[in-house]
Design a protein around this motif. Structure first.
Motif, PDB file in Angstrom:
ATOM      1  N   GLN A   1       0.835  -1.207   0.000  1.00 16.91           N
ATOM      2  CA  GLN A   1       0.000   0.000   0.000  1.00 16.91           C
ATOM      3  C   GLN A   1       0.871   1.258   0.000  1.00 16.91           C
ATOM      4  N   GLY A   2       1.963   1.241   0.752  1.00 16.09           N
ATOM      5  CA  GLY A   2       2.882   2.377   0.746  1.00 16.09           C
ATOM      6  C   GLY A   2       3.537   2.551  -0.610  1.00 16.09           C
ATOM      7  N   MET A   3       3.899   1.448  -1.239  1.00 12.72           N
ATOM      8  CA  MET A   3       4.453   1.501  -2.587  1.00 12.72           C
ATOM      9  C   MET A   3       3.440   2.102  -3.559  1.00 12.72           C
ATOM     10  N   GLY A   4       2.179   1.703  -3.428  1.00 10.51           N
ATOM     11  CA  GLY A   4       1.150   2.244  -4.306  1.00 10.51           C
ATOM     12  C   GLY A   4       1.005   3.739  -4.166  1.00 10.51           C
ATOM     13  N   TRP A   5       1.001   4.223  -2.910  1.00 14.58           N
ATOM     14  CA  TRP A   5       0.903   5.673  -2.663  1.00 14.58           C
ATOM     15  C   TRP A   5       2.015   6.428  -3.361  1.00 14.58           C
ATOM     16  N   LEU A   6       3.231   5.916  -3.291  1.00 13.56           N
ATOM     17  CA  LEU A   6       4.404   6.653  -3.757  1.00 13.56           C
ATOM     18  C   LEU A   6       4.753   6.420  -5.221  1.00 13.56           C
ATOM     19  N   THR A   7       4.066   5.487  -5.881  1.00 13.90           N
ATOM     20  CA  THR A   7       4.476   5.179  -7.254  1.00 13.90           C
ATOM     21  C   THR A   7       3.354   5.208  -8.293  1.00 13.90           C
ATOM     22  N   MET A   8       2.115   4.950  -7.904  1.00 15.10           N
ATOM     23  CA  MET A   8       1.102   4.806  -8.951  1.00 15.10           C
ATOM     24  C   MET A   8      -0.256   5.426  -8.631  1.00 15.10           C
ATOM     25  N   GLU A   9      -0.577   5.656  -7.364  1.00  9.92           N
ATOM     26  CA  GLU A   9      -1.909   6.154  -7.012  1.00  9.92           C
ATOM     27  C   GLU A   9      -1.933   7.680  -7.114  1.00  9.92           C
ATOM     28  N   GLU A  10      -2.460   8.165  -8.215  1.00 11.22           N
ATOM     29  CA  GLU A  10      -2.423   9.595  -8.504  1.00 11.22           C
ATOM     30  C   GLU A  10      -3.828  10.187  -8.493  1.00 11.22           C
ATOM     31  N   LEU A  11      -4.028  11.198  -7.663  1.00  5.54           N
ATOM     32  CA  LEU A  11      -5.283  11.947  -7.619  1.00  5.54           C
ATOM     33  C   LEU A  11      -5.140  13.180  -8.503  1.00  5.54           C
ATOM     34  N   TRP A  12      -6.181  13.461  -9.283  1.00  7.11           N
ATOM     35  CA  TRP A  12      -6.104  14.608 -10.200  1.00  7.11           C
ATOM     36  C   TRP A  12      -7.457  15.309 -10.281  1.00  7.11           C
ATOM     37  N   TRP A  13      -7.425  16.626 -10.042  1.00  5.54           N
ATOM     38  CA  TRP A  13      -8.607  17.473 -10.174  1.00  5.54           C
ATOM     39  C   TRP A  13      -8.461  18.334 -11.424  1.00  5.54           C
ATOM     40  N   ASN A  14      -9.564  18.525 -12.166  1.00  7.92           N
ATOM     41  CA  ASN A  14      -9.477  19.388 -13.350  1.00  7.92           C
ATOM     42  C   ASN A  14      -9.585  20.857 -12.941  1.00  7.92           C
ATOM     43  N   LYS A  15      -9.597  21.745 -13.899  1.00 10.47           N
ATOM     44  CA  LYS A  15      -9.574  23.181 -13.616  1.00 10.47           C
ATOM     45  C   LYS A  15     -10.846  23.663 -12.916  1.00 10.47           C
ATOM     46  N   ASP A  16     -11.913  22.866 -13.015  1.00  9.11           N
ATOM     47  CA  ASP A  16     -13.167  23.228 -12.346  1.00  9.11           C
ATOM     48  C   ASP A  16     -13.274  22.648 -10.940  1.00  9.11           C
ATOM     49  N   GLY A  17     -12.241  21.929 -10.500  1.00 11.31           N
ATOM     50  CA  GLY A  17     -12.255  21.341  -9.168  1.00 11.31           C
ATOM     51  C   GLY A  17     -12.928  19.996  -9.080  1.00 11.31           C
ATOM     52  N   ARG A  18     -13.181  19.367 -10.204  1.00 10.43           N
ATOM     53  CA  ARG A  18     -13.799  18.040 -10.206  1.00 10.43           C
ATOM     54  C   ARG A  18     -12.723  16.971 -10.146  1.00 10.43           C
ATOM     55  N   LEU A  19     -12.850  16.048  -9.194  1.00 15.24           N
ATOM     56  CA  LEU A  19     -11.928  14.927  -9.096  1.00 15.24           C
ATOM     57  C   LEU A  19     -12.146  13.999 -10.283  1.00 15.24           C
ATOM     58  N   MET A  20     -11.119  13.857 -11.113  1.00 16.17           N
ATOM     59  CA  MET A  20     -11.249  13.044 -12.322  1.00 16.17           C
ATOM     60  C   MET A  20     -10.858  11.587 -12.091  1.00 16.17           C
ATOM     61  N   THR A  21     -10.115  11.328 -11.038  1.00 18.59           N
ATOM     62  CA  THR A  21      -9.726   9.952 -10.705  1.00 18.59           C
ATOM     63  C   THR A  21     -10.683   9.456  -9.621  1.00 18.59           C
ATOM     64  N   HIS A  22     -11.890   9.132 -10.042  1.00 13.40           N
ATOM     65  CA  HIS A  22     -12.964   8.858  -9.073  1.00 13.40           C
ATOM     66  C   HIS A  22     -13.563   7.471  -9.220  1.00 13.40           C
ATOM     67  N   ALA A  23     -12.808   6.536  -9.783  1.00 11.90           N
ATOM     68  CA  ALA A  23     -13.319   5.182  -9.955  1.00 11.90           C
ATOM     69  C   ALA A  23     -12.145   4.250 -10.248  1.00 11.90           C
ATOM     70  N   PRO A  24     -12.342   2.955 -10.114  1.00 10.77           N
ATOM     71  CA  PRO A  24     -11.265   2.021 -10.436  1.00 10.77           C
ATOM     72  C   PRO A  24     -10.758   2.136 -11.874  1.00 10.77           C
ATOM     73  N   SER A  25     -11.581   2.677 -12.756  1.00 13.12           N
ATOM     74  CA  SER A  25     -11.160   2.824 -14.152  1.00 13.12           C
ATOM     75  C   SER A  25     -10.171   3.962 -14.350  1.00 13.12           C
ATOM     76  N   THR A  26     -10.119   4.904 -13.399  1.00 10.26           N
ATOM     77  CA  THR A  26      -9.242   6.072 -13.553  1.00 10.26           C
ATOM     78  C   THR A  26      -8.239   6.223 -12.420  1.00 10.26           C
ATOM     79  N   TYR A  27      -8.332   5.364 -11.425  1.00 16.40           N
ATOM     80  CA  TYR A  27      -7.424   5.444 -10.281  1.00 16.40           C
ATOM     81  C   TYR A  27      -6.756   4.085 -10.108  1.00 16.40           C
ATOM     82  N   LYS A  28      -5.439   4.046 -10.195  1.00 17.21           N
ATOM     83  CA  LYS A  28      -4.707   2.774 -10.227  1.00 17.21           C
ATOM     84  C   LYS A  28      -4.143   2.440  -8.855  1.00 17.21           C
ATOM     85  N   ILE A  29      -4.491   1.275  -8.337  1.00 18.45           N
ATOM     86  CA  ILE A  29      -3.893   0.770  -7.104  1.00 18.45           C
ATOM     87  C   ILE A  29      -3.062  -0.471  -7.437  1.00 18.45           C
ATOM     88  N   PRO A  30      -2.141  -0.865  -6.556  1.00 23.75           N
ATOM     89  CA  PRO A  30      -1.340  -2.069  -6.832  1.00 23.75           C
ATOM     90  C   PRO A  30      -2.217  -3.307  -6.923  1.00 23.75           C
TER      91      PRO A  30
END
Length: 783
Positions: free
Chosen positions: A665-694
């Motif tokens: 889980q620590g490896m995932g945090w530091l290498t692949m789990e990326e949160l991203w908000w667009n210019k309107d403040g909407r979280l775009m990584t809001h599902a397993p299809s857009t947010y990668k975990i180990p």
């Protein structure tokens, strides 16, 4: 030989210090374990869904809900105006509305709740609302919030010694900036609450939460009830990781509100996308640092400013920032330091607890700094780390004033360094990289020192109930919550060990505020420490009563009565435990007892950020070896060697699982789990299809994990140590192995600006920076 059954295995092995299976393992595998959504629904159960804001910051002009009410199956719609008590679910500062009232502060903030006859009908109806907004300025970046002096809490600062003077006088200095991203808890079971009205205006709530007592408080406040009118029950969670400590409150309050108003059972289970959009994550941190050191790499002084994305409300940002400050030292003695933490107010989800509770964000910064010092000096980073470790007298006091009395980091790292063949592999990797222009290997060994206890002293308490039945079976109830980490298993082991009976004779029941009251959250790695001690206290009281009874009957001293091997031994007489219990019952001996425990010796001054906030420290270290494709930024973890200090482990099998899971889980945090908000403040990584975990394929082919032999010097439960949060920091080794591989693209001494998470894009950016630096150096005129 015929394989033992689950029950036979629990019956045969000693109760404590043995690798027993998780108490619900066979139920998990068989699909029979009951989670909140598996509870058989009562007649008339309705389902709720939430209507969410589409604006990051705006004034609500109007909400038109007629179309929602007209949808099939809709029973009722509730807004903030329908809450009879306090519209707030903030855990510390009361700045977090259950339902938005007048202003919205982030995209995904709940505006209203719709209740319908089915989950599907409620979800469809929630999307039919028409909301008119008057947009307000939104702050989406923590550094922008800092520039505007916009914080959810006053800035924190801890200064020891004379850091400014020592920095100015240091032979060598480095300064820079860095950032580490946040992390979604991604519990397998999402947020869920099921509320049922009872007689006399009472509420029974089943809630997937790490803090039943807090849910009891927020529901009672929202509904204007007394605490004794709200019962919260929690048998098990499908994961929590901190995301269900405070943030289950909103869902508990909405379900309870609807149940109370409609006088019928109501379940609220958001889908995964809505869960992501509503709830907070691990705080991302931005760092500005300066460090002074000598020619060997010994740190003489350090200054760091940590800016955390708090989100729109305080939530648990204060304790997270405090723990980050208290873990900036990690395993290193820092004589002169200036540590600052700022909790930036942004128009995003309010961030919250996540495994490590700010400790990882603090500790990873000093690791980045030490790694950079090693690159600057052309030394192996492990040698610089060892040089800066806490040592004996004069080098054993933390910046916040707690003495490190149980230091085993030198022995632990030396053992791992030898067992992992670190030096030999370092030489082999250097040779490999010299002959491989595209694929580069990296290696790193990083240490862990992690403080165990809640920073707030009064949270360090727990209660338990133990019942012994006349057939010799035992039932234990405690204030901790089971989220898959094996807490119930360990507590049962403690009780069985104390009474001298087989583990199979002991069962744990659901956490329940009507049984054990005023509980602390299951967090800060204290679950087994606190609740195990409380259960042990209760079992000891019963054991003493039985000993007194047996001693009187057999004419011996009570201290001579022993409990072992399912028998009570009175001199030469061995009475089966169940028979002894039956005799005691007939003699009217009390066979149940409460237990209570408070962690001793803790102190904390919030105004000066000094004291003894931790009962003890847990230690560990990890070696990671990676392979990086410098053309694509893709990488693979080839091997991991973990050595972790679990004290005198109550259950080595569970602890090894916790260590390995936390590392990944620590490896995932530091290498692949990326949160991203667009210019309107909407979280775009809001599902397993857009947010990668180990996943399983991210685990290394060679994975070596051992527990360090080290009985806790403090009188913890059976001299064990916590393993919930500390091993997450073992994942640091992967990030710095990647940095090591990127460095190999150049002259081996570059300090790549590798941000975290170190996604392939981040790795390629760092590679480009190393190549540009090398090209610039080559172009400089030679003297």
């Amino acid at each position: 030989m015929k394989a033992q059954s689950f029950t036979q295995a629990r019956q045969a092995a000693p109760a404590a210090h043995h690798g027993h299976p998780h108490e619900s393992a066979r139920l998990h595998v068989a699909g029979e374990a009951t989670y909140v959504d598996d509870i058989r629904e009562l007649a008339g159960t309705a389902h709720a869904a939430l209507g969410l804001s589409t604006q990051a910051h705006a004034r609500i002009v109007a909400i038109e809900l007629d179309a929602v009410r007209a949808m099939p199956g809709v029973i009722a719609v509730f807004t903030a105006a329908d809450i009879p008590g306090t519209n707030d679910c903030g855990p510390i500062i009361h700045d977090d509305p259950i339902l938005a009232d007048g202003v919205v502060h982030y995209v995904g903030q709940p505006l209203f709740a719709v209740v319908a006859d089915s989950h599907e009908h409620a979800r469809r109806a929630a999307r039919r609302a028409k909301v008119s907004y008057e947009p307000l300025p939104a702050v989406l970046d923590p550094l922008q919030a800092k520039a505007q002096n916009s914080f959810v809490l006053p800035p924190m600062q801890l200064v020891r010694g004379e850091p400014a003077a020592r920095l100015a006088a240091a032979p060598r200095r480095l300064r820079g900036s860095w950032q580490v991203g946040g992390q979604e808890q991604f519990y397998l079971e999402g947020q869920i609450s099921y509320a049922v009205p009872r007689e006399d205006g009472c509420i029974h709530l089943w809630c997937s939460t790490q803090h039943p007592t807090e849910m009891q408080h927020v529901v009672s406040h929202a509904l204007g009830l007394a605490a004794n009118q709200v019962v919260v029950e929690m048998r098990r969670m499908g994961g929590g990781f901190g995301g269900k400590e405070s943030q289950s409150a909103l869902f508990a309050c909405v379900a309870a509100l609807a149940a109370a108003r409609l006088r019928r059972p109501v379940k609220l289970r958001p889908d995964r996308d809505d869960d992501f959009m509503i709830t907070g994550k691990r705080h991302d941190f931005h760092y500005e640092y300066e460090v002074g050191f000598d020619d060997e790499g010994r740190i003489l002084a350090a200054r760091i400013e940590m800016v955390a994305r708090a989100g729109f409300s305080a939530d648990l940002s204060g304790p997270v920032a405090t723990r980050a400050i208290c873990h900036f030292d990690n395993a290193y003695y820092l004589a002169d330091v200036d540590i600052r933490a700022l909790c930036a107010r942004t128009n995003t989800q309010s961030n919250t607890a996540f495994r490590g509770f700010g400790g990882p964000q603090g500790a990873v910064a000093i690791e980045y700094i030490i790694d950079s010092i090693a690159r600057e000096l052309g030394r192996d980073a492990l040698d610089v780390r060892k040089l800066n470790f806490y040592g004996g007298a004069g080098r054993d006091l933390t910046p916040y004033g707690q003495r490190v009395e149980d230091n085993v980091i030198h022995e632990l790292v030396a053992e791992l360094e030898a067992d992992s063949a670190y030096r030999e592999r370092r030489r082999a990797i250097t040779a490999y990289n010299a002959g491989s222009p595209v694929l580069k290997k990296g290696l790193a060994l990083t240490p862990v020192k992690f403080g165990i206890s809640f920073n707030v002293a009064h949270y360090n308490q727990a209660g338990a109930l133990v019942h012994v039945y006349t057939d010799g079976s035992v039932l234990v109830n405690h204030g901790g919550t089971e989220m898959g980490q094996g807490l119930n298993t360990k507590v049962c082991q403690v009780v069985a060990h104390t009474l001298g009976i087989a583990l199979a004779q002991v069962r744990a029941t659901a956490a329940d505020t009507s049984k054990v009251a005023n509980t602390s959250a299951t967090a800060a790695s204290t679950g087994a420490d606190l609740n195990g001690k409380a259960a042990e206290d209760a079992a000891r009281r019963i054991r003493q009563r039985l000993a007194d009874f047996v001693a009187q009957r057999h004419g011996i001293d009570a201290d001579a009565v022993r409990f072992a091997d399912d028998h009570v031994h009175a001199g030469a007489v061995a009475i089966p435990f169940a028979e002894c219990v039956q005799q005691a019952y007939q003699a009217r001996v009390q066979l149940w007892s409460e237990g209570f425990y408070t962690t001793p010796g803790l102190s904390w001054d919030r105004s000066t950020l000094t004291g003894r906030p931790f009962y003890y420290f847990a230690y560990g270290a990890a070696v990671a070896e990676v392979l990086v494709d410098t053309l694509t930024g893709e990488w693979r973890l080839l091997r991991a060697d973990l050595l972790h200090d679990a004290g005198n482990s109550i259950n080595p099998a569970i602890d090894v699982g916790q260590v390995e899971g936390a590392f990944i889980q620590g490896m995932g945090w530091l290498t692949m789990e990326e949160l991203w908000w667009n210019k309107d403040g909407r979280l775009m990584t809001h599902a397993p299809s857009t947010y990668k975990i180990p996943a399983a394929h991210d685990c290394p082919a060679e994975f070596h994990t051992r527990l360090f032999r080290n009985s806790n010097h403090e009188e913890t439960i059976l001299r064990s140590k916590a393993v919930g949060e500390p091993p997450l920091l073992l994942g640091f080794a992967v990030l710095f192995a990647l940095r090591d591989a990127v460095t190999a693209v150049g002259d081996g001494r570059s300090a790549p600006p590798l941000r975290a998470p170190a996604t392939p894009e981040a790795i390629l950016d760092a590679i480009d920076a190393v190549r540009a630096a090398c090209a610039h150096t080559a172009a400089e005129p030679q003297p």
